[in-house]
Design a protein around this motif. Structure first.
Motif, PDB file in Angstrom:
ATOM      1  N   VAL A 129       0.926  -1.094   0.032  1.00  0.00           N
ATOM      2  CA  VAL A 129      -0.159   0.071   0.030  1.00  0.00           C
ATOM      3  C   VAL A 129       0.726   1.394   0.011  1.00  0.00           C
ATOM      4  CG1 VAL A 129      -1.650   1.146   1.256  1.00  0.00           C
ATOM      5  CG2 VAL A 129      -1.796  -1.164   1.126  1.00  0.00           C
ATOM      6  N   ALA A 130       1.821   1.167   0.851  1.00  0.00           N
ATOM      7  CA  ALA A 130       2.776   2.326   0.915  1.00  0.00           C
ATOM      8  C   ALA A 130       3.370   2.538  -0.387  1.00  0.00           C
ATOM      9  CB  ALA A 130       4.088   2.149   1.808  1.00  0.00           C
ATOM     10  N   LEU A 131       4.211   1.513  -1.079  1.00  0.00           N
ATOM     11  CA  LEU A 131       4.692   1.509  -2.386  1.00  0.00           C
ATOM     12  C   LEU A 131       3.949   1.985  -3.520  1.00  0.00           C
ATOM     13  CD1 LEU A 131       6.874  -1.601  -2.698  1.00  0.00           C
ATOM     14  CD2 LEU A 131       7.738   0.933  -2.618  1.00  0.00           C
ATOM     15  N   ARG A 132       2.663   1.643  -3.503  1.00  0.00           N
ATOM     16  CA  ARG A 132       1.666   1.958  -4.682  1.00  0.00           C
ATOM     17  C   ARG A 132       1.183   3.417  -4.353  1.00  0.00           C
ATOM     18  NH1 ARG A 132       1.091   1.788  -8.343  1.00  0.00           N
ATOM     19  NH2 ARG A 132      -1.127   1.929  -8.747  1.00  0.00           N
ATOM     20  N   LEU A 133       1.254   3.783  -3.179  1.00  0.00           N
ATOM     21  CA  LEU A 133       0.743   5.313  -3.155  1.00  0.00           C
ATOM     22  C   LEU A 133       1.759   6.207  -3.208  1.00  0.00           C
ATOM     23  CD1 LEU A 133      -1.457   7.146  -1.577  1.00  0.00           C
ATOM     24  CD2 LEU A 133      -0.219   6.775   0.561  1.00  0.00           C
ATOM     25  N   ILE A 134       2.944   5.904  -2.950  1.00  0.00           N
ATOM     26  CA  ILE A 134       4.065   7.072  -3.191  1.00  0.00           C
ATOM     27  C   ILE A 134       4.314   6.902  -4.696  1.00  0.00           C
ATOM     28  CG2 ILE A 134       6.495   7.434  -2.875  1.00  0.00           C
ATOM     29  CD1 ILE A 134       6.176   5.630  -0.396  1.00  0.00           C
ATOM     30  N   GLU A 135       4.331   5.676  -5.348  1.00  0.00           N
ATOM     31  CA  GLU A 135       4.214   5.782  -6.687  1.00  0.00           C
ATOM     32  C   GLU A 135       3.241   6.338  -7.612  1.00  0.00           C
ATOM     33  OE1 GLU A 135       6.054   1.283  -8.023  1.00  0.00           O
ATOM     34  OE2 GLU A 135       3.929   1.464  -8.006  1.00  0.00           O
ATOM     35  N   GLU A 136       2.046   6.201  -7.060  1.00  0.00           N
ATOM     36  CA  GLU A 136       1.124   6.860  -7.721  1.00  0.00           C
ATOM     37  C   GLU A 136       1.005   8.456  -7.498  1.00  0.00           C
ATOM     38  OE1 GLU A 136      -1.599   5.378  -9.638  1.00  0.00           O
ATOM     39  OE2 GLU A 136      -2.561   7.389 -10.038  1.00  0.00           O
TER      40      GLU A 136
END
Ligand code: TXA
Ligand code: MG
Length: 348
Positions: A129-136
């Protein structure tokens, strides 16, 4: 402000929820999100006024800098001016994961993030969730733990809700955090890597890769290199006594303290290992919370903040905590407990 708390899948986070979080972040607002260590309170790390909202929401002292979270190496490069060989080894071996690296910052990082220091703290978390959020979001995200300053760190969405309700627009809730303790903060800007805060990656793991690693002892009359370490942290409302040492003596002492507490009409909460639980249960504390087996420090790490927070919710006046053995994750657990206990630590 109305706070929305939404459930998000921890393994395959729903795209539209990630998008919603990223939009708030890009608009300069705060979003709480899960990481593998604890929940973070995120803001656009490149936007000084967004970061100022973090300090306001937490009641955090301005001289305590923030960790910048990245989703990959090119984003990390935009924050870090100069990499050292030990930093590169760390990235190769421990990212994504619970290791924060201290390195010289680029001019992109505003002063409020580093509290005026020349170095920045960067970390690539492993939680999907953290990785996807930062990426997005497409921007590095500054995020301290999402608790009110001085309270135990949040390891569940409900903990964040209790501390941040009404102060931020969005909480992404993906259930309990796997590690349960914050990242290790490692200064790799100089010659010898130095642990500023023990955490999810152990000294033993670091030494296997880097060789000798120092520890910053954070002595009383010296300015600590991780400014956050000088504050009394992780403290529940009740009085906390940490008892460690030989297990039978520890249990005896805890029994004495239960009796003493009850004789003074105090509500007594006990946080102990699985091995000690049945003895202490027989003495009828007002709350008994099992942290995990004494031989499984990772289990204790996962549960420690939940236990401390439960004691507050149930309004314990006195909280007795059984210490565990130092070494590996045990050292990080004991670091947090010693900070929570202040001077009320008994080693017997
Ligand atoms: O696991 C974690 O590290 C979590 C999750 C959300 O990533 N974050 C976290 O942040 O624990 P916080 O703000 O609660 O603790 C950050 C620690 C503090 O002790 C702070 O002083 C230190 O890192 N720190 C941050 N920037 C620093 C810098 N530039 N130099 C030295 N220490 C720094
Ligand atoms: Mg914190």
């Amino acid at each position: 402000m109305e706070t929305k708390r939404i459930s998000v899948d921890r393994v395959n986070p729903e795209a539209e929820l990630i998008k919603e979080g990223a939009e708030w972040l890009r608009a300069g607002e705060l979003v709480a999100f899960p990481t593998e260590t604890v929940y973070g309170l995120g803001a656009n790390a490149l936007d000084a006024s967004a970061c100022a909202k973090i300090f306001a929401a937490k009641g955090r002292p301005q001289d305590n800098p923030l960790i910048v979270h990245v989703s990959g190496l090119s984003m990390a490069n935009s924050c870090v001016n100069k990499w050292t060989s030990s930093a590169e080894l760390c990235v190769k071996n421990f990212w994504p994961g619970p290791l924060t690296l201290i390195l010289p910052k680029t001019s992109l990082i505003p002063d409020i993030v580093t509290a005026g220091l020349d170095n920045v703290a960067v970390r690539m978390p492993s939680h999907p969730v953290a990785l996807r959020l930062i990426e997005e979001a497409g921007i590095p995200i500054a995020a301290p733990s999402a608790n009110l300053s001085g309270k135990p760190s949040p390891t569940r969405g409900g903990h964040v809700w209790r501390d941040m309700k009404g102060k931020i627009p969005l909480i992404l809730d993906a259930g309990a955090c796997e590690v349960g303790l914050e990242s290790t903060v490692l200064d790799v800007s100089g010659e010898v890597p130095t642990i500023l805060r023990p955490g999810g990656i152990t000294r033993e793991q670091l030494e296997a890769v880097l060789g000798n690693v120092y520890t910053d002892s954070c002595s009383e009359n010296q300015a600590p290199r991780a400014p956050g370490m000088k504050y009394r942290h992780y403290a529940p409302q009740g009085e906390l006594i940490l008892v460690s040492g030989h297990r039978e003596r520890v249990v005896q002492r805890m029994v004495q303290e239960i009796i003493r507490g009850h004789s003074r009409f105090k509500k007594v909460g006990v946080l102990c290992t699985l091995e000690s639980a049945s003895y202490l249960h027989d003495r009828h504390p007002d709350l008994l919370f099992v942290l995990g087996s004494k031989d499984q420090p990772s289990e204790v790490a996962r549960n420690i903040f939940e236990g401390l927070r439960l004691c507050d919710e149930r309004k314990m006046d006195l909280i007795l905590v059984e210490g565990i053995e130092e070494g590996g994750l045990g050292s990080a657990v004991m670091n947090r407990l010693e900070k929570a206990a202040g001077k009320r630590t008994q080693h017997i």
